[in-house]
Design an enzyme around this catalytic site. Structure first.
Site, PDB file in Angstrom:
ATOM      1  N   TYR A  39       3.717  10.061 -10.857  1.00 19.11           N
ATOM      2  CA  TYR A  39       2.830   9.281  -9.992  1.00 19.11           C
ATOM      3  C   TYR A  39       1.847   8.470 -10.825  1.00 19.11           C
ATOM      4  O   TYR A  39       1.634   7.278 -10.587  1.00 19.11           O
ATOM      5  CB  TYR A  39       2.085  10.237  -9.060  1.00 19.11           C
ATOM      6  CG  TYR A  39       1.138   9.593  -8.081  1.00 19.11           C
ATOM      7  CD1 TYR A  39       1.605   8.969  -6.935  1.00 19.11           C
ATOM      8  CD2 TYR A  39      -0.244   9.643  -8.287  1.00 19.11           C
ATOM      9  CE1 TYR A  39       0.726   8.393  -6.013  1.00 19.11           C
ATOM     10  CE2 TYR A  39      -1.126   9.073  -7.383  1.00 19.11           C
ATOM     11  CZ  TYR A  39      -0.637   8.448  -6.258  1.00 19.11           C
ATOM     12  OH  TYR A  39      -1.509   7.884  -5.351  1.00 19.11           O
TER      13      TYR A  39
ATOM     14  N   ASN B 273       0.794  -1.224   0.000  1.00 14.57           N
ATOM     15  CA  ASN B 273       0.000   0.000   0.000  1.00 14.57           C
ATOM     16  C   ASN B 273       0.832   1.282   0.000  1.00 14.57           C
ATOM     17  O   ASN B 273       0.315   2.342  -0.342  1.00 14.57           O
ATOM     18  CB  ASN B 273      -0.916  -0.032   1.238  1.00 14.57           C
ATOM     19  CG  ASN B 273      -1.517   1.306   1.563  1.00 14.57           C
ATOM     20  OD1 ASN B 273      -2.398   1.788   0.857  1.00 14.57           O
ATOM     21  ND2 ASN B 273      -1.032   1.935   2.626  1.00 14.57           N
TER      22      ASN B 273
ATOM     23  N   THR C  53      -6.299  11.508   3.586  1.00 16.63           N
ATOM     24  CA  THR C  53      -5.036  11.147   4.221  1.00 16.63           C
ATOM     25  C   THR C  53      -4.094  12.342   4.144  1.00 16.63           C
ATOM     26  O   THR C  53      -4.448  13.392   3.595  1.00 16.63           O
ATOM     27  CB  THR C  53      -4.387   9.942   3.515  1.00 16.63           C
ATOM     28  OG1 THR C  53      -3.946  10.361   2.208  1.00 16.63           O
ATOM     29  CG2 THR C  53      -5.367   8.788   3.366  1.00 16.63           C
TER      30      THR C  53
ATOM     31  N   LYS D  35       1.516   4.374 -10.918  1.00 13.94           N
ATOM     32  CA  LYS D  35       0.280   3.703 -10.515  1.00 13.94           C
ATOM     33  C   LYS D  35      -0.333   2.911 -11.667  1.00 13.94           C
ATOM     34  O   LYS D  35      -0.902   1.826 -11.456  1.00 13.94           O
ATOM     35  CB  LYS D  35      -0.723   4.723  -9.962  1.00 13.94           C
ATOM     36  CG  LYS D  35      -0.303   5.344  -8.627  1.00 13.94           C
ATOM     37  CD  LYS D  35      -0.092   4.294  -7.547  1.00 13.94           C
ATOM     38  CE  LYS D  35       0.124   4.913  -6.182  1.00 13.94           C
ATOM     39  NZ  LYS D  35       0.362   3.895  -5.127  1.00 13.94           N
TER      40      LYS D  35
END
Length: 250
Positions: A157, A90, A192, A161
């Protein structure tokens, strides 16, 4: 009903956010958990929370882009709990946000190392341990970024991903017949530390059909489904947990 009785799970990025929520949830469903993150103090706090409510947990502090961290986690799972059945890979890093032509190679490499290479290193260490116990399941945290949309300043990113889907399919091709399942979890915006300030979160909420971002516990629940036998015939796939983000863009 508990879904993970008798199972041992490794969870990376477990000191906060989705990883911490998954650690608490997997433990509540009966799993013994090996928690991995760089921030040792925060990681130990999560372990203490789990133990305080009767769960079984240990911490392995380390950098997920270092192969030794994953080997240490697998060794600890064997030594403390007798094996390994589940891995929730994760941990992630957004990196510096800037247009692609302005991205320095060092930043590109760091984002790839934490988001993609670390997933490979985790799987490389985890799969042999799972084969020893007759099979297991790997879950990788991807993102809606790179899979349904590109966002300004987030090309590295998004590339990392998106690359996780290739990894998931490759693991499936290599190991599905031996009892190994691999799936990607694709969250939308989630509350988050990576979600930014209130203004950024409000902007992100507008990208989703539900017009809000997720709580970490909501993404952890999707991870629990993929980690458990409830998804026993699901492998090589992506589970969108994105509040309808992809549905209104594809």
């Amino acid at each position: 009903m508990t879904l993970l009785d008798g199972k041992v799970a490794i969870i990376t990025g477990a000191s906060s956010g989705i990883g911490k929520a998954a650690a608490m949830l997997f433990s509540a469903h009966g799993a013994a958990v090996v928690l991995v993150a760089r921030r040792e103090h925060s990681l130990n706090s999560v372990v203490d929370e789990i133990r305080a409510i009767g769960g079984r947990a240990i911490a392995v502090a380390g950098d997920v882009s270092d192969a030794r961290t994953h080997l240490d986690a697998v060794t600890s799972a064997h030594a403390k709990f007798g094996g390994l059945h589940i891995a929730f890979n994760n941990a992630g890093l957004v990196g510096t946000t800037q247009p692609l032509a302005e991205v320095e190679p060092e930043n590109w490499a760091k984002v790839m190392a934490v988001n993609l290479t670390a997933a490979f290193l985790g799987a490389k260490a985890q799969i042999p341990a799972m084969l020893e116990v007759g099979g297991g399941t790997l879950v990788f945290t991807g993102s809606f970024v790179g899979n349904s949309v590109g966002l300004p300043g987030m090309a590295p990113y998004g590339v990392a991903k998106a690359g996780l889907m290739g990894l998931v399919r490759g693991i499936t091709a290599d190991y599905a017949a031996q009892g190994i399942r691999a799936n990607a979890l694709l969250p939308g915006g989630t509350a988050t530390d990576m979600a930014g300030d209130a203004a950024q979160r409000e902007w992100a909420a507008g990208l989703h059909a539900m017009k809000r971002i997720a709580q970490p516990q909501e993404i952890a629940q999707a991870a629990l489904f993929l980690a458990s036998d409830m998804s026993s015939f699901v492998t090589g796939s992506a589970l969108w947990a994105d509040g309808g983000n992809a549905a209104v863009k594809m």
